[in-house]
Scaffold this active site. Structure first.
Site, PDB file in Angstrom:
ATOM      1  N   GLN A 120      -7.362   2.726 -13.841  1.00 56.01           N
ATOM      2  CA  GLN A 120      -6.488   1.915 -13.003  1.00 56.01           C
ATOM      3  C   GLN A 120      -7.302   0.847 -12.283  1.00 56.01           C
ATOM      4  O   GLN A 120      -8.164   1.148 -11.468  1.00 56.01           O
ATOM      5  CB  GLN A 120      -5.797   2.820 -11.979  1.00 56.01           C
ATOM      6  CG  GLN A 120      -4.815   2.086 -11.092  1.00 56.01           C
ATOM      7  CD  GLN A 120      -4.510   2.879  -9.842  1.00 56.01           C
ATOM      8  OE1 GLN A 120      -3.898   3.924  -9.906  1.00 56.01           O
ATOM      9  NE2 GLN A 120      -4.936   2.383  -8.702  1.00 56.01           N
ATOM     10  N   SER A 122      -8.046  -1.740  -7.035  1.00 54.36           N
ATOM     11  CA  SER A 122      -8.872  -2.034  -5.859  1.00 54.36           C
ATOM     12  C   SER A 122      -9.919  -3.099  -6.149  1.00 54.36           C
ATOM     13  O   SER A 122     -10.423  -3.209  -7.260  1.00 54.36           O
ATOM     14  CB  SER A 122      -9.595  -0.772  -5.383  1.00 54.36           C
ATOM     15  OG  SER A 122      -8.665   0.184  -4.959  1.00 54.36           O
ATOM     16  N   SER A 149     -12.343   4.629 -11.213  1.00 57.03           N
ATOM     17  CA  SER A 149     -12.758   5.922 -11.763  1.00 57.03           C
ATOM     18  C   SER A 149     -12.633   5.898 -13.273  1.00 57.03           C
ATOM     19  O   SER A 149     -11.617   5.467 -13.819  1.00 57.03           O
ATOM     20  CB  SER A 149     -11.879   7.048 -11.209  1.00 57.03           C
ATOM     21  OG  SER A 149     -12.012   7.108  -9.814  1.00 57.03           O
ATOM     22  N   GLU A 151       1.563   8.786  -8.125  1.00 59.28           N
ATOM     23  CA  GLU A 151       0.447   9.423  -7.438  1.00 59.28           C
ATOM     24  C   GLU A 151       0.953  10.337  -6.331  1.00 59.28           C
ATOM     25  O   GLU A 151       0.467  11.436  -6.143  1.00 59.28           O
ATOM     26  CB  GLU A 151      -0.463   8.332  -6.849  1.00 59.28           C
ATOM     27  CG  GLU A 151      -1.723   8.863  -6.190  1.00 59.28           C
ATOM     28  CD  GLU A 151      -2.678   7.741  -5.804  1.00 59.28           C
ATOM     29  OE1 GLU A 151      -2.207   6.690  -5.375  1.00 59.28           O
ATOM     30  OE2 GLU A 151      -3.887   7.949  -5.954  1.00 59.28           O
ATOM     31  N   GLU A 157      -6.076   7.095   7.379  1.00 58.72           N
ATOM     32  CA  GLU A 157      -5.345   6.189   8.279  1.00 58.72           C
ATOM     33  C   GLU A 157      -4.062   5.666   7.622  1.00 58.72           C
ATOM     34  O   GLU A 157      -3.000   5.603   8.259  1.00 58.72           O
ATOM     35  CB  GLU A 157      -6.248   5.012   8.675  1.00 58.72           C
ATOM     36  CG  GLU A 157      -7.416   5.405   9.580  1.00 58.72           C
ATOM     37  CD  GLU A 157      -8.518   6.201   8.863  1.00 58.72           C
ATOM     38  OE1 GLU A 157      -8.628   6.108   7.620  1.00 58.72           O
ATOM     39  OE2 GLU A 157      -9.266   6.921   9.553  1.00 58.72           O
TER      40      GLU A 157
END
Lengths: 386, 363
Positions: free
Chosen positions: A120, A123, A155, A238, A359
């Site tokens: 994926q 990011s 990953s 996810e 967070e």
């Protein structure tokens, strides 16, 4: 209340368990990619891959509850599974939702059989929690797109065949509106994968550089400019994953506390140690029971309630605290300790960041469960390049 | 898997919540000093909730423990100031578990209709529950000793008293309270009464022998109280949420600040973990599972922490207003500590939890 399977569930569990008993021992303890592919192929052949996927894509057409039962049974064996979680759990379902039939025909079957692996590519160095702020540029060129930029924290990119790629196709509109989703072949000219060494010393994820990579328009998923909505589909998968984070758990710490001595007596007799043990039991076992509540909802054909959202938030922090405390218990011997607790303690900061930071998860609970206002987003309505 | 409450239990809980929304509104404050709201108590008695987990043969409704748990949650949410726990959570389950046929026939119908309010009398002053701290003695069919604090001690008709017999064995005794000297004490939560009871050769009879029986009685009660704590915690969280959506500071709703959002998210997490433990504990109680004591201890620890955290943080979110007498915040703050202490504090239950884990691993 009861913890029994329904007759249908019991029948599926028996079938799954018989298959695993027969096939899984042959894969025991092997962690390499080749073994993982072989295990995936074995599962697919027997109809235990893609349990909830539609039959037309080679899936079983089963229920989420069957998936849960399969996971419970498969977890009992040390089979190599990890390399497919992102691809089959998130990327390929996105392809199935958005790609044309012919594309699905070509991609889904091989992925399901473990012949191909997906990663994926969301990011970026400047876009983590705020992933919609990503900069990777995709520019129209003929009947395709020219792509430049950098992804990070990817990953499995180093052994992946395909990647699900979110890129910016229009920087002149606000950030969420200028994104488009593609899939790319990782072997395409111009893609360079560099391993990243983590604080644990391992290298599970990568930087991926795109230099003038050409992607045909047929590899676009969804409309141009609609990439954020497509990405939300991916991320929703996810959130539905009901699994366990790897690493030592409460029972490992309990055993250590019974074995190790403080002032000549087992550590478990120490009031401060007992206090901490009780707290972690409440967390560990509480998450297990919370999972049962989600499974009950699935078993009834409902979606799990918001309580399922607490799972990663609690368990990631718990692994860090618990493994750190285990090292403390070892005293100076902890300085020299390899082993599970040291390994988990070094891995644990990553667990609190990957797949939604602590967070961001608190924001999600506050906003979606408690109905509190979203953060003020200063850039939301501004053109990305303003 | 069916890790959820039965439909009939859920309906009973919803019906209780519906009644209490009106009937318990403002009741906790009205009960200050008296420790009970008489009108609400009369209403609750008439609704049959006290007998939810008592068989029909003894005047109960046979609704079952699941139903009683969800009624308890509604009572906790509304801070209902009624002497409910001593009968419904402590005495009735103890009588059903340990009582002789004669004891059950004598006491359960009165508990079910509320004509007998019951009280749990273990404590004899400061300290965690433990056998060696029991100084009250049982001799020649009568109790002598001083118990304090005893929740609802001034108005109860029956007490379950922990005492020591001539051979030094600790047990739970049934003691009618007429003629027993009682003194009301100022309560940390003035909406709930606490008293000092002085037994002076007061007639009593043995219900159950041994410290393990004391723990068994406490564990059953702890499960029901955990649901009261969950109810209180949820209500406190919702008060904080509602206030954070209304109160403006620095030009925006305070609920839009992450410092506030994350605090309330943490409270939510604590409540859901506690709820999951409480679910398991009621199942383990009904199924008489071998790990029931551990399950009850875990539910007690989790629910105590959740309510105390929720009550403290709701004051924090309300700011100065939350610290005033006129705000309801302190009612929840007081009740959270009252419930945290009433069956032995969190340290006592953490110790039981770890002890049961040690015993499991030794087996």
């Amino acid at each position: 209340m009861d913890f029994e399977d329904s007759p249908e569930e019991a029948a599926f569990r028996a079938e799954a368990s018989a298959f695993l008993e027969r096939e899984a021992p042959g894969f025991g303890g092997r962690g390499d990619v080749a073994a993982a592919k072989a295990w995936q192929g074995t599962k697919a052949e027997a109809g235990f891959a893609g349990i909830t996927w539609p039959r037309r894509f080679g899936g079983r057409g089963g229920t989420p509850m069957q998936q849960v039962i399969w996971n419970q049974e498969e977890e009992k064996y040390q089979v190599p599974r990890g390399v497919f979680e992102i691809g089959l759990g998130m990327c390929v379902p996105t392809v199935m939702a958005y790609a044309e039939a012919a594309v699905c025909e070509r991609l889904v079957g091989p992925a399901l059989r473990g012949e191909t692996i997906w990663c994926q590519l969301f990011s970026e160095p400047a876009a983590g929690s705020d992933v919609a702020g990503l900069r990777m540029r995709a520019e129209r060129e003929g009947d395709g797109w020219r792509i430049n930029g950098q992804k990070i924290w990817t990953s499995g990119a180093h052994f992946s065949d395909f990647g699900l790629l979110l890129a910016r196709t229009d920087p002149s509109v606000p950030k969420h509106r200028g994104l488009t989703m593609f899939f790319v072949e990782m072997g395409s000219p111009g893609i360079e994968v560099r391993r990243i060494r983590q604080i644990s010393g391992e290298s599970n994820f990568n930087e991926v550089f795109f230099t003038n990579v050409w992607v045909p328009d047929g590899q676009r998923l969804g409309e141009v400019g609609d990439g954020w909505r497509v990405a939300l589909t991916t991320l929703m998968h996810e959130r539905l994953a009901i699994g366990s984070l790897p690493g030592p758990d409460f029972e490992d710490l309990l055993t250590l506390a019974q074995e190790i001595a403080i002032e000549g007596a087992p550590a478990i007799g120490n009031a401060a140690v007992r206090e901490r043990l009780a707290d972690w039991y409440v967390q560990s076992q509480g998450l297990e029971y919370t999972k049962w509540r989600a499974i009950t909802a699935l078993s009834r054909g409902q979606m799990p309630g918001p309580e399922a959202s607490i799972y990663k938030l609690v368990s990631a922090r718990k692994i860090q605290d618990l493994s750190g405390f285990a090292l403390d218990l070892l005293g100076e011997a902890g300085l020299a300790a390899g082993g599970r607790f040291a390994e988990a303690w070094l891995q644990s900061p990553g667990g609190r960041i990957a797949g939604g930071t602590d967070e961001i998860l608190r924001n999600i609970i506050a906003e979606r469960v408690l109905g509190l206002p979203g953060d003020i987003r200063l850039d939301r309505d501004k053109p990305f390049n303003a | 898997m069916n890790f959820a409450f039965s439909e009939v239990a859920v309906q009973a809980g919803e019906a209780a919540r519906e009644v209490l929304r009106e009937a318990a509104s403002g009741a906790a404050r009205r009960a200050f000093g008296a420790g009970v709201d008489a009108a609400l108590w009369a209403r609750v008695r008439g609704l049959g909730w006290l007998g939810a987990a008592i068989p029909e043969a003894f005047g109960g409704s046979s609704l079952g423990e699941e139903g009683l748990c969800l009624i308890a949650e509604a009572l906790g949410e509304s801070l209902a100031p009624v002497p409910f726990a001593g009968g419904a959570y402590v005495a009735a389950p103890a009588l059903l578990r340990f009582g002789s046929a004669a004891q059950q026939a004598r006491w359960l119908p009165g508990i079910a209709d509320g004509s007998v309010a019951a009280a749990w009398a273990l404590s004899e002053g400061p300290g965690a529950p433990e056998a060696r701290a029991v100084g009250t003695v049982f001799r020649d069919g009568a109790l002598t000793g001083v118990k304090w604090p005893v929740v609802d001690g001034t108005l109860a008709q029956l007490a379950l008293v922990v005492a020591r017999d001539g051979a030094g064995e600790v047990g739970v005794y049934l003691a009618p309270l007429e003629g027993v000297s009682r003194e009301a004490l100022a309560g940390l939560d003035p909406s709930r009464g606490v008293a000092r009871l002085a037994f002076e050769r007061a007639p009593a009879e043995l219900l159950a022998s041994g410290w393990s029986a004391v723990e068994a009685v406490l564990a059953r009660a702890a499960v029901f109280v955990a649901f009261e704590q969950l109810g209180g915690a949820h209500r406190a969280l919702m008060m904080a949420r509602d206030y954070a959506l209304e109160r403006q500071a620095f030009g925006r709703k305070i609920g839009s600040f992450q410092a506030v959002k994350h605090k309330l998210a943490d409270v939510y997490v604590a409540i859901e973990l506690a709820r999951s433990h409480a679910f398991y504990a009621v199942w383990a109680m009904m199924a008489e599972a071998p790990d029931f004591l551990r399950a009850a201890a875990a539910a007690r620890v989790a629910a105590t922490r959740a309510f105390e955290m929720a009550a403290a943080e709701t004051i924090q979110v309300h700011g100065g207003m939350g610290f005033t007498w006129d705000s309801d915040c302190h009612l929840f703050y007081r009740r959270s500590k009252h419930l945290a202490l009433c069956l032995g504090g969190i340290g006592y239950w953490k110790d039981i939890l770890v002890r049961t884990l040690e015993q499991r691993n030794a087996a």
